[in-house]
Enzyme design. Sequence first.
Site, PDB file in Angstrom:
ATOM      1  CB  SER A  83      -0.937   0.000   1.216  1.00 35.72           C
ATOM      2  OG  SER A  83      -0.211  -0.169   2.428  1.00 35.72           O
ATOM      3  N   GLY A  84       1.982   1.244  -0.678  1.00 33.36           N
ATOM      4  CA  GLY A  84       2.773   2.454  -0.872  1.00 33.36           C
ATOM      5  C   GLY A  84       2.337   3.184  -2.130  1.00 33.36           C
TER       6      GLY A  84
ATOM      7  CE  LYS B 286       5.073  -7.814   6.370  1.00 37.95           C
ATOM      8  NZ  LYS B 286       6.522  -7.899   6.102  1.00 37.95           N
TER       9      LYS B 286
ATOM     10  CB  ALA C 105       9.755   8.977   0.990  1.00 40.45           C
TER      11      ALA C 105
ATOM     12  N   GLY D  29      11.775  13.771  -1.475  1.00 42.13           N
ATOM     13  CA  GLY D  29      10.838  14.223  -2.488  1.00 42.13           C
ATOM     14  C   GLY D  29      10.772  13.295  -3.672  1.00 42.13           C
TER      15      GLY D  29
ATOM     16  CD  GLU E 296      16.661  14.502  -2.567  1.00 39.67           C
ATOM     17  OE1 GLU E 296      15.756  14.763  -1.765  1.00 39.67           O
ATOM     18  OE2 GLU E 296      16.764  13.395  -3.138  1.00 39.67           O
TER      19      GLU E 296
ATOM     20  CG  ASP F 116       7.212 -10.027   3.164  1.00 46.04           C
ATOM     21  OD1 ASP F 116       8.085 -10.694   3.747  1.00 46.04           O
ATOM     22  OD2 ASP F 116       6.513  -9.189   3.743  1.00 46.04           O
TER      23      ASP F 116
ATOM     24  CG  HIS G 188      20.048   7.343   3.279  1.00 49.50           C
ATOM     25  ND1 HIS G 188      20.680   8.377   3.941  1.00 49.50           N
ATOM     26  CD2 HIS G 188      19.144   7.922   2.451  1.00 49.50           C
ATOM     27  CE1 HIS G 188      20.178   9.530   3.522  1.00 49.50           C
ATOM     28  NE2 HIS G 188      19.246   9.281   2.625  1.00 49.50           N
TER      29      HIS G 188
ATOM     30  NE  ARG H  79      20.114   8.772  -1.524  1.00 47.94           N
ATOM     31  CZ  ARG H  79      18.825   8.537  -1.360  1.00 47.94           C
ATOM     32  NH1 ARG H  79      18.372   7.309  -1.422  1.00 47.94           N
ATOM     33  NH2 ARG H  79      17.988   9.535  -1.134  1.00 47.94           N
TER      34      ARG H  79
ATOM     35  CG  HIS I  52      17.713   4.215   1.929  1.00 46.77           C
ATOM     36  ND1 HIS I  52      16.653   4.576   2.739  1.00 46.77           N
ATOM     37  CD2 HIS I  52      17.636   5.020   0.831  1.00 46.77           C
ATOM     38  CE1 HIS I  52      15.974   5.555   2.167  1.00 46.77           C
ATOM     39  NE2 HIS I  52      16.540   5.836   1.002  1.00 46.77           N
TER      40      HIS I  52
ATOM     41  NE  ARG J 287      16.320   4.815  -4.306  1.00 48.16           N
ATOM     42  CZ  ARG J 287      16.109   5.895  -3.562  1.00 48.16           C
ATOM     43  NH1 ARG J 287      15.609   6.992  -4.115  1.00 48.16           N
ATOM     44  NH2 ARG J 287      16.396   5.897  -2.282  1.00 48.16           N
TER      45      ARG J 287
ATOM     46  CB  SER K   9      12.493   5.367  -4.984  1.00 48.64           C
ATOM     47  OG  SER K   9      12.533   6.432  -4.053  1.00 48.64           O
TER      48      SER K   9
END
Length: 532
Positions: free
Chosen positions: A12-13, A34, A45, A48, A113, A217, A238, A284, A345, A380, A385
């Site tokens: 549910s993101g 879950k 997050a 942004g 960033e 999962d 991260h 990163r 991360h 990434r 993301s």
Amino acid sequence: MKIVSDFLVIGSGIAGLSYALQVAEHGTVALITKREIAETATALAQGGIAAVTSDVDSFDAHVQDTMVAGAWLSDEVVVRMVVEGGPQAIHDLVNRGVKFCRSSDDSYDLTREGGHSQRRILHSKDMTGHEIERALVAATLAHPNITCYEQHVAIDLITESKIRQRRVKPDRCIGAYVLDRSGDKVLTFGARVTVLATGGAGKVYLYTCNPDVASGDGVAMAYRAGAAIANMEFMQFHPTTLFHPLAKSFLISEAVRGEGAILRRADGSAFMHAYHELKDLAPRDIVARAIDNEMKVHGDECVYLDMTHKDADYIRDRFPKIHETCLDYGIDMTTDPIPVVPAAHYLCGGVKVDSSGESNIRNLFAIGEVSCTGLHGANRLASNSLLEGAVYGARAAVRSIERLTDDQPSLPAIAPWDYGSATNSDEEVVVAHNWHEIRLCMWNYVGIVRSTRRLTRALRRIRMIQEEIDDYYWDFYITSDLIELRNIATVAELIIRSALERKESRGLHYTLDYPDTDDIHFKHDTILRKRF
């Protein structure tokens, strides 16, 4: 009990909810999560979502930045597709009620960033994910065609091969077995289309800034079902999570460095100029390795992120959540440098999918962090993301809607979950012990800097633990802890095996035995499939 819908969404993101809202206009949706619906990595997050929305920026520049960050392992066709889909993704989110910060002229207030050549990060201060999740959850709960099942944990996918007990080619996914945590019962969810939007796998490591639900999962279930898994060696650490004995790996956003913060040693001296020309705005993977090296060379427990040279009112206004949380631990970021360390991360690998998010198993889609689309490559780029989740949520929805008319109108019979001779367990300590041992093993041997010897040792130990888990798994009734333990063991094995295959250093995968990048032999994805 069997629950049937047109679409089954697991997670549910931003990816799962974006997808669910779009397909719900064409059929029924069962959405399982879950914990509570808003307990996701998206909600945590801070920085942004990256998108080209200003005249001084360009798609070409965003593509270039993404390719550089991904160590040229990214699929440039996919990168361009996602980048060019950014403006529409932002438009859709705003239409769903997401409120991004704006400047006095009503244009988006863009930040920058690490790894970005332009200011292109849309944000809601330092709570961007929370704002996106808020809006999408509200729209989801209000939609009559979406039924939400909170406190439900997916156990395994159901495929035609599984129900026919023989290998079917091409295989087709028709749902999943799911544990209802409130009733301790295993339910059968049948669906024409199944979507994995389960997020990442940070809980495979001892130290992570991921939420507790991030136990890999979706990757584990897809692998057991026969889906191709790619690039699992690329776990992003991260660089800056809060270092404090009482803090549970609170992330200090990339945007803090984007707005001028400087990484310093304990003696106050800056060090990133010695590692990269972009200094504190380096990608990163470079920053994480630099911090790791500084800590080892100087014997320090952490380094410090210093923003005290910026105006105090600006800091409090721009980063209210980070400022408030640091204050809770006795750190005033307007006057004190923040102690930070790297932590697991983001998983750049995952279920290998096509340009619509579909795996090699028909009607099984994977979107968001659980997937490997080709966007991130070996590392990434910051804030790509959320963009990927929104773009692929929409693309997967389009393909899925087509399947309602393309595929067979009914599902084959699905047998209920077989409990066998399982009994209640009085040895939960076994689960807790193996969980901790896996995470400690991964942190010590499969972390930021690796070697073949460490990886081989880790693989041997993980496989021994898997044997113990398998014995325990079939002897006792299923619990959510046991499901997650089984999954992190599977994901740990996949990460190690992929790392052993890549005999070079590229992006997030750095090995002492092969410190150089080898474009001749390894400029490709590492692919793993379960043998049947």
